[in-house]
Design a protein around this motif. Structure first.
Motif, PDB file in Angstrom:
ATOM      1  N   PHE A 161      -5.726  -1.549   4.485  1.00 38.67           N
ATOM      2  CA  PHE A 161      -5.247  -0.477   3.597  1.00 38.67           C
ATOM      3  C   PHE A 161      -6.437   0.357   3.112  1.00 38.67           C
ATOM      4  CE2 PHE A 161      -1.605  -3.412   1.898  1.00 38.67           C
ATOM      5  CZ  PHE A 161      -0.984  -3.354   3.128  1.00 38.67           C
ATOM      6  N   ALA A 162      -7.548  -0.331   2.861  1.00 40.75           N
ATOM      7  CA  ALA A 162      -8.740   0.363   2.375  1.00 40.75           C
ATOM      8  C   ALA A 162      -9.216   1.393   3.403  1.00 40.75           C
ATOM      9  CB  ALA A 162      -9.846  -0.639   2.068  1.00 40.75           C
ATOM     10  N   THR A 163      -9.230   0.978   4.666  1.00 36.02           N
ATOM     11  CA  THR A 163      -9.659   1.901   5.726  1.00 36.02           C
ATOM     12  C   THR A 163      -8.671   3.059   5.854  1.00 36.02           C
ATOM     13  OG1 THR A 163     -10.666   0.049   6.897  1.00 36.02           O
ATOM     14  CG2 THR A 163     -10.264   2.049   8.171  1.00 36.02           C
ATOM     15  N   LEU A 164      -7.372   2.734   5.851  1.00 31.71           N
ATOM     16  CA  LEU A 164      -6.346   3.775   5.970  1.00 31.71           C
ATOM     17  C   LEU A 164      -6.429   4.759   4.802  1.00 31.71           C
ATOM     18  CD1 LEU A 164      -3.343   1.485   7.064  1.00 31.71           C
ATOM     19  CD2 LEU A 164      -4.473   3.209   8.487  1.00 31.71           C
ATOM     20  N   GLY A 165      -6.574   4.223   3.606  1.00 32.52           N
ATOM     21  CA  GLY A 165      -6.638   5.088   2.424  1.00 32.52           C
ATOM     22  C   GLY A 165      -7.880   5.952   2.421  1.00 32.52           C
ATOM     23  N   SER A 166      -8.975   5.385   2.905  1.00 32.88           N
ATOM     24  CA  SER A 166     -10.225   6.128   2.939  1.00 32.88           C
ATOM     25  C   SER A 166     -10.127   7.297   3.924  1.00 32.88           C
ATOM     26  CB  SER A 166     -11.358   5.171   3.337  1.00 32.88           C
ATOM     27  OG  SER A 166     -12.596   5.800   3.224  1.00 32.88           O
ATOM     28  N   LEU A 167      -9.516   7.048   5.078  1.00 34.92           N
ATOM     29  CA  LEU A 167      -9.333   8.123   6.059  1.00 34.92           C
ATOM     30  C   LEU A 167      -8.400   9.200   5.501  1.00 34.92           C
ATOM     31  CD1 LEU A 167      -9.066   5.937   9.279  1.00 34.92           C
ATOM     32  CD2 LEU A 167     -10.805   7.693   8.839  1.00 34.92           C
ATOM     33  N   TYR A 168      -7.383   8.781   4.771  1.00 32.27           N
ATOM     34  CA  TYR A 168      -6.465   9.743   4.148  1.00 32.27           C
ATOM     35  C   TYR A 168      -7.223  10.587   3.123  1.00 32.27           C
ATOM     36  CZ  TYR A 168      -2.251  11.664   2.045  1.00 32.27           C
ATOM     37  OH  TYR A 168      -1.269  12.529   1.583  1.00 32.27           O
ATOM     38  N   ALA A 169      -8.004   9.934   2.293  1.00 28.72           N
ATOM     39  CA  ALA A 169      -8.722  10.640   1.223  1.00 28.72           C
ATOM     40  C   ALA A 169      -9.720  11.640   1.797  1.00 28.72           C
ATOM     41  CB  ALA A 169      -9.423   9.646   0.310  1.00 28.72           C
ATOM     42  N   SER A 170     -10.419  11.259   2.858  1.00 28.56           N
ATOM     43  CA  SER A 170     -11.419  12.185   3.407  1.00 28.56           C
ATOM     44  C   SER A 170     -10.750  13.326   4.172  1.00 28.56           C
ATOM     45  CB  SER A 170     -12.437  11.446   4.281  1.00 28.56           C
ATOM     46  OG  SER A 170     -11.796  10.734   5.307  1.00 28.56           O
ATOM     47  N   ASN A 171      -9.706  13.012   4.934  1.00 26.17           N
ATOM     48  CA  ASN A 171      -9.082  14.051   5.757  1.00 26.17           C
ATOM     49  C   ASN A 171      -8.091  14.918   4.983  1.00 26.17           C
ATOM     50  OD1 ASN A 171      -9.853  13.795   8.771  1.00 26.17           O
ATOM     51  ND2 ASN A 171      -9.659  11.683   8.053  1.00 26.17           N
ATOM     52  N   ILE A 172      -7.238  14.303   4.206  1.00 28.05           N
ATOM     53  CA  ILE A 172      -6.162  15.068   3.545  1.00 28.05           C
ATOM     54  C   ILE A 172      -6.611  15.575   2.180  1.00 28.05           C
ATOM     55  CG2 ILE A 172      -3.754  15.012   2.756  1.00 28.05           C
ATOM     56  CD1 ILE A 172      -3.992  14.683   5.768  1.00 28.05           C
ATOM     57  N   LEU A 173      -7.309  14.747   1.422  1.00 29.20           N
ATOM     58  CA  LEU A 173      -7.719  15.175   0.079  1.00 29.20           C
ATOM     59  C   LEU A 173      -9.096  15.846   0.096  1.00 29.20           C
ATOM     60  CD1 LEU A 173      -6.599  11.995  -1.930  1.00 29.20           C
ATOM     61  CD2 LEU A 173      -5.301  14.091  -1.512  1.00 29.20           C
ATOM     62  N   GLY A 174      -9.775  15.804   1.241  1.00 29.28           N
ATOM     63  CA  GLY A 174     -11.063  16.488   1.359  1.00 29.28           C
ATOM     64  C   GLY A 174     -12.185  15.853   0.554  1.00 29.28           C
ATOM     65  N   ILE A 175     -12.083  14.556   0.321  1.00 29.20           N
ATOM     66  CA  ILE A 175     -13.123  13.864  -0.450  1.00 29.20           C
ATOM     67  C   ILE A 175     -14.151  13.283   0.521  1.00 29.20           C
ATOM     68  CG2 ILE A 175     -13.601  11.988  -2.087  1.00 29.20           C
ATOM     69  CD1 ILE A 175     -10.596  12.245  -2.933  1.00 29.20           C
ATOM     70  N   GLN A 176     -15.406  13.701   0.375  1.00 22.96           N
ATOM     71  CA  GLN A 176     -16.437  13.150   1.253  1.00 22.96           C
ATOM     72  C   GLN A 176     -16.838  11.772   0.762  1.00 22.96           C
ATOM     73  OE1 GLN A 176     -19.603  16.061   1.562  1.00 22.96           O
ATOM     74  NE2 GLN A 176     -18.616  16.851   3.409  1.00 22.96           N
ATOM     75  N   PRO A 178     -15.173   8.802   0.276  1.00 23.73           N
ATOM     76  CA  PRO A 178     -14.326   8.387  -0.855  1.00 23.73           C
ATOM     77  C   PRO A 178     -14.754   7.024  -1.410  1.00 23.73           C
ATOM     78  CG  PRO A 178     -12.998   8.968   1.082  1.00 23.73           C
ATOM     79  CD  PRO A 178     -14.412   8.948   1.526  1.00 23.73           C
ATOM     80  N   LYS A 179     -14.730   6.921  -2.727  1.00 26.44           N
ATOM     81  CA  LYS A 179     -15.012   5.639  -3.382  1.00 26.44           C
ATOM     82  C   LYS A 179     -13.765   4.763  -3.262  1.00 26.44           C
ATOM     83  CE  LYS A 179     -15.824   8.024  -7.016  1.00 26.44           C
ATOM     84  NZ  LYS A 179     -16.010   8.616  -8.334  1.00 26.44           N
ATOM     85  N   VAL A 180     -13.921   3.590  -2.658  1.00 29.16           N
ATOM     86  CA  VAL A 180     -12.798   2.674  -2.467  1.00 29.16           C
ATOM     87  C   VAL A 180     -12.953   1.492  -3.416  1.00 29.16           C
ATOM     88  CG1 VAL A 180     -11.582   1.182  -0.837  1.00 29.16           C
ATOM     89  CG2 VAL A 180     -12.614   3.328  -0.035  1.00 29.16           C
ATOM     90  N   HIS A 208     -16.469   0.749   7.435  1.00 33.17           N
ATOM     91  CA  HIS A 208     -15.748   2.017   7.556  1.00 33.17           C
ATOM     92  C   HIS A 208     -15.469   2.655   6.194  1.00 33.17           C
ATOM     93  CE1 HIS A 208     -14.868   1.615  11.862  1.00 33.17           C
ATOM     94  NE2 HIS A 208     -14.881   0.326  11.607  1.00 33.17           N
ATOM     95  N   ILE A 209     -15.791   1.943   5.130  1.00 30.45           N
ATOM     96  CA  ILE A 209     -15.450   2.453   3.791  1.00 30.45           C
ATOM     97  C   ILE A 209     -16.676   2.373   2.881  1.00 30.45           C
ATOM     98  CG2 ILE A 209     -13.017   1.780   3.955  1.00 30.45           C
ATOM     99  CD1 ILE A 209     -13.771  -0.626   2.066  1.00 30.45           C
ATOM    100  N   HIS A 210     -16.579   3.132   1.789  1.00 29.08           N
ATOM    101  CA  HIS A 210     -17.601   3.075   0.747  1.00 29.08           C
ATOM    102  C   HIS A 210     -17.004   2.299  -0.431  1.00 29.08           C
ATOM    103  CE1 HIS A 210     -20.669   4.128  -2.061  1.00 29.08           C
ATOM    104  NE2 HIS A 210     -19.952   5.025  -2.708  1.00 29.08           N
ATOM    105  N   PHE A 211     -17.186   0.977  -0.393  1.00 24.51           N
ATOM    106  CA  PHE A 211     -16.566   0.097  -1.397  1.00 24.51           C
ATOM    107  C   PHE A 211     -17.401   0.086  -2.668  1.00 24.51           C
ATOM    108  CE2 PHE A 211     -15.966  -4.443  -2.951  1.00 24.51           C
ATOM    109  CZ  PHE A 211     -14.722  -4.210  -3.514  1.00 24.51           C
ATOM    110  N   THR A 212     -16.728   0.306  -3.795  1.00 23.80           N
ATOM    111  CA  THR A 212     -17.470   0.392  -5.061  1.00 23.80           C
ATOM    112  C   THR A 212     -17.127  -0.741  -6.031  1.00 23.80           C
ATOM    113  OG1 THR A 212     -15.807   1.890  -5.958  1.00 23.80           O
ATOM    114  CG2 THR A 212     -17.729   2.907  -4.933  1.00 23.80           C
ATOM    115  N   GLY A 213     -16.320  -1.701  -5.588  1.00 21.52           N
ATOM    116  CA  GLY A 213     -16.029  -2.846  -6.454  1.00 21.52           C
ATOM    117  C   GLY A 213     -14.610  -2.848  -6.998  1.00 21.52           C
ATOM    118  N   ASN A 214     -14.415  -3.578  -8.074  1.00 22.83           N
ATOM    119  CA  ASN A 214     -13.098  -3.694  -8.688  1.00 22.83           C
ATOM    120  C   ASN A 214     -12.828  -2.569  -9.687  1.00 22.83           C
ATOM    121  OD1 ASN A 214     -12.468  -6.187  -7.433  1.00 22.83           O
ATOM    122  ND2 ASN A 214     -13.611  -7.328  -8.996  1.00 22.83           N
TER     123      ASN A 214
END
Lengths: 320, 320
Positions: A161-176, A178-180, A208-214
């Motif tokens: 889900f983290a990878t899917l959400g990150s791809l969504y955030a970068s592509n659809i929301l335009g966030i470079q 994205p903090k996951v 594949h993600i930029h994980f920032t913790g809890n």
């Protein structure tokens, strides 16, 4: 660009869908509108489309679908027995390439089952997921997933889900980049239930993600993360609480507050299904015209950015 | 009535605790105030108590405790090593009957460990739990539990939380035949994750409660249920979201709204620990004077109503 709309889904079908299409065509941008395949019962659609000057509009195609799947019907059974329903026909058109995205505010279960059986999950994706957008107090928008498709999850599901959400955030929301973050009961690693404890190290190692913790429940409305990951049980509770905060604001005549107004579901149109091979969007049962318009815009964006193709590439790289 | 207060707990210790006691004594009712055992470091306490005209007040007893357990200390280790800390001394006084209730806004883990090891869980209670009060839009107040003590739960734990919450609602909140509901992702029986699915039938058969079915995230602020039961992971997310709704309201200058103002944690003082043999209340780290005052009132009510004794009777009846 061809987008399919189930005109028979939603509590106010097909009127709000028709009005939403009118809104979309009225404010569509210079690139010219997409062609909208309006799938539904002709006898109900034609008078409304006529009334809104849409019947012979160059961007509108009416696709007759004599049957309708009701809200309370069993998804698998209904899809099998009602092959002439708007949802069944929508997925047929999507699977055969006649349309590039499909959306409905109808039976959620039927939409999910239809997606899984017609266009199918992307190879390597163990569990497709549904997400909701989260407006943040600082003006940005984040994404929360899963919000109800997978009530019980394993750590690897959340990691995907983290990878899917990150791809969504970068592509659809335009966030470079994205903090996951992982939704949890405390900030430190090691906090949480067994699922969260086991998920944290996987997220940490996910390249594949930029994980920032809890993040915690109090951070949902704040900008600590762009992508918040959780199991579908927790996510669904959060989603419905966020929706009710808007309702409370409206009931207390605070709905014009600049932030609280952004919590209204219709601003986001619908919930994308992530991890299936083509863009599928599920709308709220109470979808308004504005919600339908925004679902069409979301479908456009998912097609334009080739989100599904990018997810496919990413998961091919991962599973090799 | 003797109530113990850890004066060293909370971000603003001991000032806010002292101010809270002043507030309590200023507005206490005709029954006369309880005697407050103020446990903490004398050198810090005495000047503040003097300043607030509390030092030789007939309702105040200063109990010296030279040590303090910090927020980030390991609970079990700290309690063992710091036997002269305010929390350790508080539980000693509670276990030996010198005080009838104990409260702290300090290290939550130490409070829970202290409760389990000194006064212990009530016989038959598998998992003591912590609860939060939920102000409802219709003016009533409900209770949500567990809110973080038990991140992973079994169905029987949730079933016991239902009984504990119901006894709290009837005795402390004065609600006759409280409506008990399961927090879930849908209204119908059979919805939910595996835990919720397995819990539902237990709640249906629990003759100690008035079970009314499932509630969803959107119902948290509404009056569908007086007692809402969930695992501690979900409950903690909900609790912190509710708190942040107040913060958002305050940041947007809406905190005077009649409903939103009620979401401020300080109105409820603290979180009762339910299922242990004596009244224990855990305050928020940021507890204000008003929060301390309300914690004392809650302690009074828990003593007066003999809540712990009633829970004991109920579980004796159940386990026989």
């Amino acid at each position: 660009m061809n987008i399919g709309i189930d005109m028979m889904g939603g509590d106010f079908a097909p009127l709000e869908a028709v009005k939403g299409i009118r809104l979309y065509l009225d404010d569509t941008n210079v690139n010219g509108p997409a062609t909208l395949f309006c799938i539904g019962q002709e006898d109900k659609l034609v008078p409304l489309l006529t009334e809104h000057n849409l019947l012979n509009h160059p961007s509108i195609k009416v696709i007759p679908a004599p049957e309708v799947i009701g809200y309370n019907e069993h998804p698998t059974k209904a899809l099998k027995e009602k092959q002439q329903s708007s949802i069944a026909i929508g997925f047929y058109l999507l699977a055969t390439g006649k349309i590039e995205a499909f959306m409905s505010a109808g039976n959620t279960g039927a939409m999910l089952v239809g997606a899984m059986y017609s266009i199918k999950a992307i190879e390597g994706v163990q569990r497709p997921t549904i997400a909701t957008l989260l407006p943040k107090l600082n003006g940005s928008t984040g994404i929360l997933l899963d919000v109800g498709l997978n009530a019980d999850c394993k750590p690897e599901h959340l990691n995907q889900f983290a990878t899917l959400g990150s791809l969504y955030a970068s592509n659809i929301l335009g966030i470079q980049q994205p903090k996951v973050a992982l939704l949890n009961v405390g900030e430190e690693e090691g906090k949480g239930n067994l699922l969260a404890q086991a998920t944290y190290p996987l997220l940490k190692e996910n390249t594949h993600i930029h994980f920032t913790g809890n993040v915690e429940g109090r951070d949902v409305f704040y900008d600590k993360a762009d992508v918040v990951v959780c199991d579908g049980f927790t996510g669904n509770i959060v989603l419905k609480m966020v929706e009710s905060v808007y309702d409370i604001a409206a009931s207390r005549k605070l709905e014009n507050d600049g932030y609280l107004s952004r919590l209204h579901y219709e601003n986001y149109g619908g919930t994308p299904v992530l991890g299936v091979n083509k863009p599928v969007i599920i709308g709220h049962g109470i979808s308004s015209a504005k919600a339908f318009k925004n679902m069409v815009h979301l479908a456009e964006k998912m097609i334009e950015t080739q989100l599904c193709e990018k997810i496919t590439e990413n998961f091919q790289a991962t599973t090799r």
